[in-house]
Write a protein that holds these residues in place. Structure first.
Motif, PDB file in Angstrom:
ATOM      1  N   LYS A 184       0.816  -1.076  -0.089  1.00 44.32           N
ATOM      2  CA  LYS A 184      -0.214   0.027   0.013  1.00 44.32           C
ATOM      3  C   LYS A 184       0.881   1.194  -0.050  1.00 44.32           C
ATOM      4  CE  LYS A 184      -4.077   1.704   2.837  1.00 44.32           C
ATOM      5  NZ  LYS A 184      -4.742   1.658   3.865  1.00 44.32           N
ATOM      6  N   TRP A 185       0.360   2.447  -0.480  1.00 53.93           N
ATOM      7  CA  TRP A 185       1.235   3.804  -0.537  1.00 53.93           C
ATOM      8  C   TRP A 185       2.546   3.610  -1.150  1.00 53.93           C
ATOM      9  CZ3 TRP A 185       0.171   4.193   5.467  1.00 53.93           C
ATOM     10  CH2 TRP A 185      -1.400   4.662   5.577  1.00 53.93           C
ATOM     11  N   GLY A 186       2.701   2.651  -1.977  1.00 56.19           N
ATOM     12  CA  GLY A 186       3.896   2.382  -2.738  1.00 56.19           C
ATOM     13  C   GLY A 186       4.954   1.592  -1.991  1.00 56.19           C
ATOM     14  N   GLY A 187       4.451   0.872  -0.659  1.00 60.66           N
ATOM     15  CA  GLY A 187       5.582   0.331  -0.058  1.00 60.66           C
ATOM     16  C   GLY A 187       4.684  -0.732   0.884  1.00 60.66           C
ATOM     17  N   ILE A 188       5.322  -1.199   1.997  1.00 62.49           N
ATOM     18  CA  ILE A 188       4.675  -2.266   2.853  1.00 62.49           C
ATOM     19  C   ILE A 188       4.270  -1.441   4.017  1.00 62.49           C
ATOM     20  CG2 ILE A 188       5.259  -4.408   3.925  1.00 62.49           C
ATOM     21  CD1 ILE A 188       5.229  -4.542   0.962  1.00 62.49           C
ATOM     22  N   VAL A 189       2.911  -1.761   4.535  1.00 67.82           N
ATOM     23  CA  VAL A 189       2.444  -1.056   5.465  1.00 67.82           C
ATOM     24  C   VAL A 189       1.992  -2.186   6.415  1.00 67.82           C
ATOM     25  CG1 VAL A 189       0.218  -0.025   6.400  1.00 67.82           C
ATOM     26  CG2 VAL A 189       1.276   0.786   3.985  1.00 67.82           C
ATOM     27  N   LEU A 190       2.333  -1.890   7.676  1.00 66.74           N
ATOM     28  CA  LEU A 190       1.883  -2.872   9.122  1.00 66.74           C
ATOM     29  C   LEU A 190       0.662  -2.245   9.636  1.00 66.74           C
ATOM     30  CD1 LEU A 190       2.927  -4.983  11.042  1.00 66.74           C
ATOM     31  CD2 LEU A 190       3.679  -3.101  12.497  1.00 66.74           C
ATOM     32  N   GLN A 191      -0.371  -3.311   9.826  1.00 65.83           N
ATOM     33  CA  GLN A 191      -1.589  -2.873  10.304  1.00 65.83           C
ATOM     34  C   GLN A 191      -1.784  -3.685  11.579  1.00 65.83           C
ATOM     35  OE1 GLN A 191      -4.775  -3.466   7.558  1.00 65.83           O
ATOM     36  NE2 GLN A 191      -4.600  -1.493   6.768  1.00 65.83           N
ATOM     37  N   ASP A 192      -2.307  -3.355  12.692  1.00 60.51           N
ATOM     38  CA  ASP A 192      -2.389  -4.060  14.093  1.00 60.51           C
ATOM     39  C   ASP A 192      -3.853  -4.559  13.638  1.00 60.51           C
ATOM     40  OD1 ASP A 192      -1.395  -4.834  16.707  1.00 60.51           O
ATOM     41  OD2 ASP A 192      -3.292  -3.660  17.060  1.00 60.51           O
ATOM     42  N   LEU A 193      -4.078  -5.817  14.235  1.00 62.47           N
ATOM     43  CA  LEU A 193      -5.497  -6.201  13.928  1.00 62.47           C
ATOM     44  C   LEU A 193      -6.156  -6.393  15.500  1.00 62.47           C
ATOM     45  CD1 LEU A 193      -4.751  -9.140  11.452  1.00 62.47           C
ATOM     46  CD2 LEU A 193      -5.734  -6.990  10.840  1.00 62.47           C
ATOM     47  N   GLU A 194      -6.004  -5.195  16.059  1.00 65.69           N
ATOM     48  CA  GLU A 194      -6.699  -5.249  17.377  1.00 65.69           C
ATOM     49  C   GLU A 194      -6.064  -6.413  18.284  1.00 65.69           C
ATOM     50  OE1 GLU A 194     -10.942  -5.281  17.211  1.00 65.69           O
ATOM     51  OE2 GLU A 194     -10.887  -3.091  16.162  1.00 65.69           O
ATOM     52  N   SER A 195      -4.959  -6.473  18.237  1.00 69.48           N
ATOM     53  CA  SER A 195      -4.085  -7.594  18.851  1.00 69.48           C
ATOM     54  C   SER A 195      -4.168  -7.409  20.508  1.00 69.48           C
ATOM     55  CB  SER A 195      -2.636  -7.707  18.674  1.00 69.48           C
ATOM     56  OG  SER A 195      -1.821  -6.433  19.007  1.00 69.48           O
ATOM     57  N   ARG A 196      -3.903  -8.355  21.316  1.00 67.74           N
ATOM     58  CA  ARG A 196      -3.973  -7.956  22.830  1.00 67.74           C
ATOM     59  C   ARG A 196      -2.778  -7.219  23.234  1.00 67.74           C
ATOM     60  NH1 ARG A 196      -3.668 -12.927  23.846  1.00 67.74           N
ATOM     61  NH2 ARG A 196      -1.637 -13.145  24.853  1.00 67.74           N
ATOM     62  N   ASN A 197      -1.525  -7.480  22.953  1.00 72.13           N
ATOM     63  CA  ASN A 197      -0.314  -6.865  23.317  1.00 72.13           C
ATOM     64  C   ASN A 197       0.161  -5.581  22.302  1.00 72.13           C
ATOM     65  OD1 ASN A 197       0.190  -8.575  25.814  1.00 72.13           O
ATOM     66  ND2 ASN A 197       0.745 -10.025  24.414  1.00 72.13           N
ATOM     67  N   GLY A 198      -0.526  -5.691  21.250  1.00 74.20           N
ATOM     68  CA  GLY A 198      -0.322  -4.338  20.459  1.00 74.20           C
ATOM     69  C   GLY A 198       0.994  -4.634  19.467  1.00 74.20           C
ATOM     70  N   SER A 199       0.996  -3.753  18.453  1.00 69.34           N
ATOM     71  CA  SER A 199       2.224  -3.585  17.500  1.00 69.34           C
ATOM     72  C   SER A 199       2.810  -2.512  17.458  1.00 69.34           C
ATOM     73  CB  SER A 199       1.514  -3.908  16.067  1.00 69.34           C
ATOM     74  OG  SER A 199       0.880  -4.916  16.019  1.00 69.34           O
ATOM     75  N   PHE A 200       4.091  -2.467  17.650  1.00 73.92           N
ATOM     76  CA  PHE A 200       5.162  -1.490  17.813  1.00 73.92           C
ATOM     77  C   PHE A 200       6.085  -1.278  16.652  1.00 73.92           C
ATOM     78  CE2 PHE A 200       3.500  -2.649  21.903  1.00 73.92           C
ATOM     79  CZ  PHE A 200       3.366  -1.404  22.485  1.00 73.92           C
ATOM     80  N   ILE A 201       6.475   0.132  16.063  1.00 76.14           N
ATOM     81  CA  ILE A 201       7.428   0.210  15.335  1.00 76.14           C
ATOM     82  C   ILE A 201       8.287   1.078  15.876  1.00 76.14           C
ATOM     83  CG2 ILE A 201       8.121   0.989  13.051  1.00 76.14           C
ATOM     84  CD1 ILE A 201       5.396   0.106  12.004  1.00 76.14           C
ATOM     85  N   ASN A 202       9.457   0.906  16.048  1.00 71.51           N
ATOM     86  CA  ASN A 202      10.707   1.521  16.490  1.00 71.51           C
ATOM     87  C   ASN A 202      10.264   2.138  18.196  1.00 71.51           C
ATOM     88  OD1 ASN A 202      12.371   1.247  14.289  1.00 71.51           O
ATOM     89  ND2 ASN A 202      11.366   2.812  13.252  1.00 71.51           N
ATOM     90  N   ASN A 203       9.483   1.285  18.883  1.00 75.98           N
ATOM     91  CA  ASN A 203       9.117   1.488  20.204  1.00 75.98           C
ATOM     92  C   ASN A 203       7.876   2.368  20.297  1.00 75.98           C
ATOM     93  OD1 ASN A 203      11.192   0.003  21.633  1.00 75.98           O
ATOM     94  ND2 ASN A 203      12.748   1.666  20.998  1.00 75.98           N
ATOM     95  N   GLU A 204       7.159   2.731  18.995  1.00 78.11           N
ATOM     96  CA  GLU A 204       5.798   3.494  18.897  1.00 78.11           C
ATOM     97  C   GLU A 204       4.827   2.396  18.676  1.00 78.11           C
ATOM     98  OE1 GLU A 204       4.350   7.007  16.179  1.00 78.11           O
ATOM     99  OE2 GLU A 204       6.300   6.145  15.878  1.00 78.11           O
ATOM    100  N   LYS A 205       3.913   2.787  19.499  1.00 76.06           N
ATOM    101  CA  LYS A 205       2.478   1.677  19.268  1.00 76.06           C
ATOM    102  C   LYS A 205       2.028   2.460  18.200  1.00 76.06           C
ATOM    103  CE  LYS A 205      -1.101  -0.538  21.536  1.00 76.06           C
ATOM    104  NZ  LYS A 205      -2.000  -0.694  22.795  1.00 76.06           N
ATOM    105  N   VAL A 206       1.655   1.339  16.942  1.00 78.27           N
ATOM    106  CA  VAL A 206       0.996   1.779  15.808  1.00 78.27           C
ATOM    107  C   VAL A 206      -0.182   1.133  15.632  1.00 78.27           C
ATOM    108  CG1 VAL A 206       3.205   2.638  14.990  1.00 78.27           C
ATOM    109  CG2 VAL A 206       2.179   0.396  14.425  1.00 78.27           C
ATOM    110  N   GLN A 207      -1.227   1.689  14.860  1.00 80.73           N
ATOM    111  CA  GLN A 207      -2.351   0.876  14.107  1.00 80.73           C
ATOM    112  C   GLN A 207      -2.258   0.628  12.786  1.00 80.73           C
ATOM    113  OE1 GLN A 207      -5.001  -0.183  16.038  1.00 80.73           O
ATOM    114  NE2 GLN A 207      -5.508  -1.159  14.202  1.00 80.73           N
TER     115      GLN A 207
END
Length: 360
Positions: A184-207
């Motif tokens: 997506k957006w010309g690259g690879i996008v990480l999407q969190d699927l409402e996980s219990r422990n969350g998803s982080f990129i470089n220590n930043e919580k992201v959706q």
């Protein structure tokens, strides 16, 4: 601030823009930030949008479309722009660079060494397979070493504890459907699927966030590393080289200035010590000279007194002593001579008496 070079392929005219705003619009009217005067171009054809450090190209449902590196992009969809990307709108080519200066036109401050090193980097990067697929590798846990390659035909990767997931990680900290990766957006996008422990990129919580080369992904306590050879920024590398070299030169100049000042201080201190020693030596010589003159003056005062005493028939005396009359054979009076004679006779008689007693 991006550097946009707009070239009219029909007339050969070229113009460079350095625009600071977060949204840059393209179209055939003067209301757009960059006017492209051609009837086949829409009034508001496309735009570039800045999000953080990234720039995206969006086609605004134009009549004849917008092309990125010779591929037509879908309307109202964000496409990530990378260094040296080329946008084409009809007969206009727009060359994108995220820095104000391009690699092929180094700034005046760049040294020959800078340019050579930058060219070497470019040569090495060109030797890499620029079509190499992005990848996501698990760095720890039960799935350590697992790696997903995003080939051109792979559009989506789901990650979770469910064995049906493309990237299966059997760990309690991972939700059954934890996250997914989407093209997506010309690259690879990480999407969190409402996980219990969350998803982080470089220590930043992201959706939802676009991944960049070198990003560290955390899913619970599971670490993953994203790599994308296409994200390598030659311009940023060249700028860093120049910056570090300039810092080194400034530091070298600073150290040379410190050494020069230290040398000057040492020379000044040595000169002061030399002058102090010379002044002390001059004082000592002056004191000796004054002492010598005092002795000579004192001797000059004593000499006339001694000379007068000798002329009066007195014995020489030390300074301050009372002169004693000299006894001479011709200077005795008659009485003095008689007394001397009587004394001699008395002495002689005494001697004779002593000898007589001793003979008895």
């Amino acid at each position: 601030m991006p550097r946009l070079t707009v070239k009219n392929l029909g007339s050969g005219e070229e113009q460079v823009y350095n625009l600071p705003q977060d949204i840059i619009s393209f179209g055939r009217t003067s209301a757009c930030d960059i006017e492209l005067p051609d009837k086949s171009i829409s009034r508001k054809h496309a735009e570039m949008v800045r999000e953080g450090e990234d720039y995206f190209l969006i086609d605004l449902k134009s009549g004849n479309g917008t092309f990125l590196n010779d591929k037509k992009i879908r309307p109202i969809e964000k496409h990530l722009l990378r260094p040296s990307d080329v946008v084409k709108i009809e007969q206009f080519e727009i060359h994108f660079a995220p820095l104000e200066e391009s690699m092929d036109k180094p700034v005046e401050e760049d040294t020959d060494t800078d340019i050579i090193e930058i060219k070497m980097i470019k040569k090495v990067l060109k030797a890499l397979d620029k079509d190499a697929s992005p990848s996501l590798e698990v760095l720890n846990g039960v799935a350590e070493g697992k790696k997903i390659l995003f080939s051109d035909d792979l559009q989506e990767v789901d990650i979770g504890r469910d064995p049906k997931c493309t990237l299966f990680i059997d760990d309690p900290v991972i939700s059954r459907k934890h996250a997914k990766l989407i093209r997506k957006w010309g690259g690879i996008v990480l999407q969190d699927l409402e996980s219990r422990n969350g998803s982080f990129i470089n220590n930043e919580k992201v959706q939802e966030k676009l991944l960049r080369d070198g990003d560290k992904v955390m899913l619970g306590t599971i670490k993953l590393l994203y790599r994308n050879p296409q994200d390598v920024n030659i311009e940023a590398i060249s700028q860093e080289i120049s910056r570090k070299k300039k810092e080194a030169l400034l530091r070298e100049a600073e150290l040379m200035e410190i050494a020069r000042k230290k040398q000057e201080e040492e020379e000044a201190k040595a000169k002061e010590e030399e002058e102090a020693q010379a002044a002390l030596k001059a004082e000592e010589e002056k004191a000796k000279e004054e002492e010598k003159k005092a002795e000579e003056a004192k001797a000059a005062e004593v000499a006339p007194v001694a000379a007068g005493a000798r002329a009066a028939g007195q014995l020489p005396a030390t300074p301050g002593a009372v002169p004693v009359p000299a006894i001479t054979a011709t200077g005795l009076s008659l009485l003095e001579k008689s007394m001397i004679g009587v004394g001699g006779l008395v002495l002689l008689a005494a001697l004779v008496g002593i000898i007589s007693i001793m003979l008895k």
